[in-house]
Enzyme design. Sequence first.
Site, short mmCIF file in Angstrom:
data_model
loop_
_atom_site.label_atom_id
_atom_site.label_comp_id
_atom_site.label_asym_id
_atom_site.label_seq_id
_atom_site.Cartn_x
_atom_site.Cartn_y
_atom_site.Cartn_z
N LYS A 1 0.86 -1.19 0.00
CA LYS A 1 0.00 0.00 0.00
C LYS A 1 0.89 1.22 0.00
O LYS A 1 1.82 1.33 0.82
CB LYS A 1 -0.90 0.00 1.26
CG LYS A 1 -1.88 1.16 1.30
CD LYS A 1 -3.11 0.88 0.47
CE LYS A 1 -3.92 2.11 0.13
NZ LYS A 1 -3.45 2.86 -1.07
N LYS B 1 5.59 3.38 8.39
CA LYS B 1 4.41 4.22 8.56
C LYS B 1 3.14 3.36 8.60
O LYS B 1 2.30 3.50 9.49
CB LYS B 1 4.33 5.19 7.37
CG LYS B 1 3.15 6.14 7.40
CD LYS B 1 2.89 6.81 6.04
CE LYS B 1 4.11 7.52 5.51
NZ LYS B 1 3.76 8.39 4.35
N SER C 1 -6.82 5.65 3.66
CA SER C 1 -6.87 4.81 2.45
C SER C 1 -7.28 3.39 2.81
O SER C 1 -8.06 2.74 2.09
CB SER C 1 -5.49 4.76 1.78
OG SER C 1 -5.29 5.86 0.93
N GLN D 1 7.35 3.92 3.88
CA GLN D 1 5.95 3.48 3.92
C GLN D 1 5.77 2.20 4.74
O GLN D 1 4.74 2.02 5.39
CB GLN D 1 5.47 3.25 2.47
CG GLN D 1 3.97 3.26 2.30
CD GLN D 1 3.38 4.68 2.21
OE1 GLN D 1 3.94 5.52 1.52
NE2 GLN D 1 2.28 4.92 2.90
N LYS E 1 5.27 1.71 -3.11
CA LYS E 1 5.26 3.08 -3.64
C LYS E 1 5.50 2.99 -5.14
O LYS E 1 6.05 2.00 -5.62
CB LYS E 1 6.39 3.91 -3.01
CG LYS E 1 6.20 5.40 -3.13
CD LYS E 1 5.28 5.95 -2.07
CE LYS E 1 4.88 7.38 -2.32
NZ LYS E 1 4.15 7.95 -1.15
N THR F 1 -4.58 13.38 5.28
CA THR F 1 -3.16 13.54 5.62
C THR F 1 -2.94 14.84 6.38
O THR F 1 -2.27 14.88 7.43
CB THR F 1 -2.29 13.50 4.35
OG1 THR F 1 -2.67 12.37 3.57
CG2 THR F 1 -0.82 13.40 4.70
N ASN G 1 -2.26 19.03 -1.78
CA ASN G 1 -3.27 18.32 -0.99
C ASN G 1 -2.99 18.37 0.51
O ASN G 1 -3.87 18.72 1.31
CB ASN G 1 -3.36 16.86 -1.49
CG ASN G 1 -4.22 16.01 -0.60
OD1 ASN G 1 -3.74 15.33 0.30
ND2 ASN G 1 -5.52 16.08 -0.82
N GLY H 1 -2.64 8.32 -4.27
CA GLY H 1 -2.00 9.55 -4.73
C GLY H 1 -0.76 9.90 -3.93
O GLY H 1 -0.49 9.35 -2.87
N ASP H 2 -0.01 10.84 -4.47
CA ASP H 2 1.13 11.48 -3.79
C ASP H 2 1.37 12.75 -4.61
O ASP H 2 0.44 13.23 -5.29
CB ASP H 2 2.35 10.54 -3.78
CG ASP H 2 3.45 11.01 -2.83
OD1 ASP H 2 3.37 10.72 -1.63
OD2 ASP H 2 4.41 11.68 -3.27
#
Length: 450
Positions: free
Chosen positions: A89, A113, A382, A110, A125, A208, A239, A164-165
């Site tokens: 993810k 996290k 997410s 990630q 990622k 976020t 964002n 997204g990023d």
Amino acid sequence: MPYVHDTLEALRKSSPAQTEFYQAAEEVLECLRPLFERSPHYLDHNIIERIVEPERQIMFRICWTDDAGKVQVNKGYRIQFNSALGPYKGGLRFHPSVTSGTIKFLGFEQIFKNALTGLPIGGGKGGSDFDPKGRSDGEIMRFCQAFMSELYRHIGPTTDVPAGDIGVGAREIGFLYGQYKRLTGRYEGVLTGKSLNWGGSIGRKEATGYGAVYFAENMLAARGETLAGKTCLVSGAGNVAIYTIEKLVELGAIPVSCSDSRGTLHDPRGIDLALLRELKEVQRTSLEAYLAQHPEAHYIPAGDYPADGHAVWRLEGEVAFPCATQNELTEADAETLLGNGVTCISEGANMPSTAAAVERFLAAKIAYGPGKAANAGGVATSQLEMAQNSSMEQWPLEKVDAKLKAIMANIHRQCAETAAEFDDPTNLVLGANIAGFRKVADAMIEQGVC
Ligand code: NDP
Ligand code: 2IT
């Protein structure tokens, strides 16, 4: 502890020129030293060599046609780093600076996290060196379709779920999803950050930024303080920055800055959020346009930044939210912030502070929330979107926001308790890295050598 040093040396040899990845790996491995002293069985299982090596890395060519009819070529990446805790993810980044090393550092961060969220998600990622700036909607659509034409065979709702990023928001997720559906014939939760009327989670867009503010609230509460009335510095204008600013305003704080790649905006009376959203979410234009309606605000073009840092961190504020990109806050910036009396930093971006800046914050013992803890609210929500998709439900905002708040409080508690367990109670970097690592490493051991 020769293991840590040897592993980092081996990485430099086997994966040359991935400096951001070494930076991320070094921070995590250095923090793990006291854990290995108390729990040497992690070394017996060779977890550190296993955890720095991605399970799989996919690199592909993306060919698409621009509006002038010219064929363009970009590089595409997906890194499936660690699946001990769940399906891979993590987001997709479209930015010209993206290299395999960028994606690798982001994928590595990630893992920990996602572990800290307490939810069943592994680390991944992806992205591309595609530059969306100045591209028409048609070009963005054709690029996204070409990207997914390769990626679709590697992802799925129980295997790997991108989101997204930087450079990837609701518009891009829509085009990517449409192409996945066309190629597979399946309508399923393979991406998160979708539009609300076809499978997205209420509150994901905001999560976020809101989460980074909740994390700051938790850090401040532990010191008997609140955000109300505090002057806040925010970087970025995308964002994460926009919804950080929104939540700060709601809580009675005063966010006075934001920035994009072209410059920094300073409005000492507080950023006009409606105008910021209009300029960035609708017009997709420069922050300089803000001055037309607020001539009393200040705009500092990137060309006028100090040579050793970023203009936004030279402004005065009590709390800082770096929400743009990696290494955007240097040691000199950290010194200035501390000199100006900053007491709390909550990182909305991934690895926004250089290693030397982090050292400064830790030495000063201010409330410092590293990205892998402070910005985990996005990926956590997410996962809530995945849960809603698999049960074909849509939860109300109150439910999603209550879960997000609880998740952020739990992440803060884990980081603080783990830091205290290792005799360094204000060091949330140590706490985040050890707490995240332990979950992943224990799962890897239980699942055997694979
Ligand atoms: P966006 O693309 O929405 O916004 C990024 C913002 O940062 C833009 O204002 C952009 O300016 C600026 N920016 C990006 N790169 C640079 C650069 N090299 N130099 C200066 N400014 C830059 O991205 P997000 O807000 O989604 O992401 C921001 C950060 O938060 C990233 O580090 C990301 O990894 C992290 N993050 C994002 C999550 C999410 O859910 N979206 C979750 C967790 C972390 P411009 O528009 O001019 O390029
Ligand atoms: O860095 C991140 O956590 C994200 N870009 C969000 C990842 C996700 O899967 O929502």
